[in-house]
Each structure stands twice: as C-alpha cells, then as structure tokens.
Design an enzyme around this catalytic site. Structure first.
Site, PDB file in Angstrom:
ATOM      1  CB  THR A 139      -0.780   0.182   1.175  1.00  0.00           C
ATOM      2  OG1 THR A 139      -1.788  -1.007   1.186  1.00  0.00           O
ATOM      3  CG2 THR A 139      -1.898   1.259   1.244  1.00  0.00           C
ATOM      4  CE  LYS A 215      -5.691  -1.071   1.968  1.00  0.00           C
ATOM      5  NZ  LYS A 215      -4.378  -1.824   2.050  1.00  0.00           N
ATOM      6  CE  LYS A 290       2.187   2.168   4.052  1.00  0.00           C
ATOM      7  NZ  LYS A 290       1.937   0.750   3.842  1.00  0.00           N
TER       8      LYS A 290
END
Length: 341
Positions: A139, A215, A290
């Site tokens: 990611t 995502k 994050k």
C-alpha cells in the site's frame, strides 16, 4: 508461468506474445512447464500470504523468497519447505517469472525495483528468459506506483500491476483477503489467477494505480467511520445506555458500518475483537496513520481538498502518541477519547 485453474486459457492468448516468439508459452496445454514464483517481503502480511501460495501451487513449481531479515527467510524455509532463499531481490527476479512484493513504504518499493530492473537484462541474459509479471501488493501512493510501473514497462522486462489488499493478518493467514487491482484489461486474468491462491476476492478497478486509489479511498472512509463509531459509543454509554444494546441498535439502523459491527471499540461488544484484548492485534493505529497520510497526499496531487481527513489524522497521531494507546488496534481511539471500558 502455467495455468493453475481451468479459467486460464484466455490469459495465454493475452500474454503469449508479449516477449516475442522466443519466450512464447502456452497456458492451456496439458504438457505444462513448471512455473516460478518469487516473493519479496515476508512481514506480518507477506509471510502468511507466501505460505498460502506455496501450499496452493504444485510441488514441482519453484518458489524463491527474499526478505531484508535473513532470520525470517530461514524460519519460513524451515516451516514451509520447498523454497529457495535468494541472496538479493535481483536473484528472485532472475529465477522466477511471477514476482509478488509486499513492502512497507513507497521508498522500499522504489529501492527493490531499482535493484530488480538494473541492468535491463532479465529477458536477454537471466537464467529464466521469460517476461515477468510483477504484482505489487504494497500500500503506497499512486504516484510512486506509477513511476515504478513506467520504469518496468519502459525497460521491457515485464508487466507491473498494483494489487493492495484488505483483510489484515487474519485474512492473510486464512487466505480470505480482498485484492484491489490496477492493471490493463488484457492482463487481469493471470493476475486474478495468482491472487486467488491467497485471497477470496480479486476486484479489478481499472488501469494501473486504480487498485491503490480504491484502497486509499476505502481506508480513508474506514478511518473516519472508526472515529465516528468511537465517539458515538462513548457518548451513548456516557448518557447511560448499555453498550451492547446501543451497538445492536446501530447495527440494525443507518449508522451501521464495519467499525460498529465487526470491530466495535467497546470491550465485550464483539467477541474476539481487539477491544476485548486490550486493543492488541488487528489493524495498528500506526498503519492507519500511514494509509491516511497516503490518501491525503494523493488528494493533494489530484487537487482534491478533503475536509475531515486532516482532523482524523491528528486524532490518530495523538492516540498513537499516548502511552496507553500506542501500538494498538486503531479502535483504541475509543480509549483515547475517554470511553468507558
């Protein structure tokens, strides 16, 4: 590469001519060639994913692994068996044609692919002279992913797709992950074939970087829903409502969401949720920070002005900085807000 399911025939047609006649390979033939799989990054997610992959592919297929921590690769080889440990990431790419990466940060992805792609001789000089399929399950931000994809494609050494996943460590271990994929339409069949060995759903969202964008949008929403759920449960219990009754009502009404139903922040409301285990396990607050940061960065790059995200980021940062909240599941925001436990 080879077909691991009966649905792979169209893929052979789509990918057979990418590297020219010398690298042509049939995916639908009964006299199959053994395949080679590489796996780079054996962290909390990568380790169980790689374990499932090795278990699902034929024993005759090659699997080459690498991690920055040699102890992890040694442990994996001892536990799982039938794998080869590579000295570096370039060796992984030289010996296999399907390479998966699960790495923590954008700069890790950049560094790994810098080492893999130079010199640009994987097809012409490496022992395995077939075109590579690189599936990056990290990611990271879409811009970095796009740069790596362009470098991969322009060097003509392989195809690069982004495929971040959802489901956490539990889903990785159980093989029930959901993968969000950004890839050209003519290559999605092979990508789906590989990822289905480690997950339950593979969703093709569009061209390269689409998986990451999906995502990040999802986790942005999750970050906000979690804070709202923590606040709603806190206020309701403070007003004298029973936590279980309040959660049951919310989950049958319009406030229902994943944090209220599956990961409720009030201890005891959802059996086995992190809240009942001192907020241990689950999806760490640092990881949510994050992902939220990556989403905000991507917003800035696309001239999108998020209104709630910056406030949410401040809350998660404060919770992660609190002594009794640090290192715990992101539902610990409930504790940070002063919720009754």
């Amino acid at each position: 590469m080879r077909a691991v399911t009966a649905t792979a025939a169209p893929l052979g047609q789509a990918f057979s001519n990418l590297a020219g006649p010398a690298c042509r390979r049939s995916f639908a033939t009964s006299s199959r060639l053994d395949a080679g799989y590489g796996f780079i990054g054996l962290g909390r997610m990568g380790y169980p994913m790689a374990k499932n992959l090795r278990a699902k592919i034929p024993q005759s297929d090659t699997m080459v692994i690498h991690d920055v921590n040699p102890a992890v690769t040694e442990s994996f080889a001892k536990e799982v068996g039938n794998v080869e440990i590579a000295k570096n990431v370039r060796e992984v790419a030289e010996k296999t044609e399907t390479i998966l990466t699960v790495l923590p940060q954008p700069h890790h992805v950049q560094s790994v692919f810098h080492q893999i792609l130079k010199p640009p001789t994987l097809i012409t000089e490496a022992p395995n002279r077939r075109e590579r399929l690189f599936i990056d399950c990290s990611t990271i931000d879409p811009r970095t992913s796009s740069e790596v994809a362009n470098a991969t494609h322009s060097s003509q050494q392989g195809k690069f797709v982004d495929a971040p996943m959802s489901g956490g460590v539990v889903g990785a271990a159980a093989g029930t992950l959901t993968f969000m994929v950004g890839a050209p339409a003519d290559g999605i069949d092979r990508v789906r074939e590989v990822l289905s060995l480690m997950g339950r759903r593979v969703i093709h969202l569009g061209p390269p970087t689409s998986g990451l964008k999906g995502k990040l949008a999802n986790n942005y929403l999750l970050a906000l829903n979690n804070i709202a759920t923590c606040e709603a449960m806190h206020m309701g219990i403070k007003w004298g409502l029973d936590g279980q009754a309040l959660a049951d009502m919310i989950n049958s009404a319009t406030g229902k969401c994943w944090p209220s139903e599956a990961n409720n922040p009030v201890p005891g409301v959802v059996p086995n949720a992190p809240a009942g285990k001192d907020y241990e396990g689950g999806f760490g607050t640092s990881l949510m920070l994050k992902d939220l940061g990556l989403a905000l960065t991507a917003c800035a790059q696309a001239d999108v002005v998020p209104r709630l995200g910056p406030y949410a980021k401040d809350i998660y940062a404060a919770a992660e900085g609190a002594e009794d909240c640090k290192g715990r599941d992101f539902s610990v925001v409930y504790r940070y807000l002063g919720g009754k436990e």
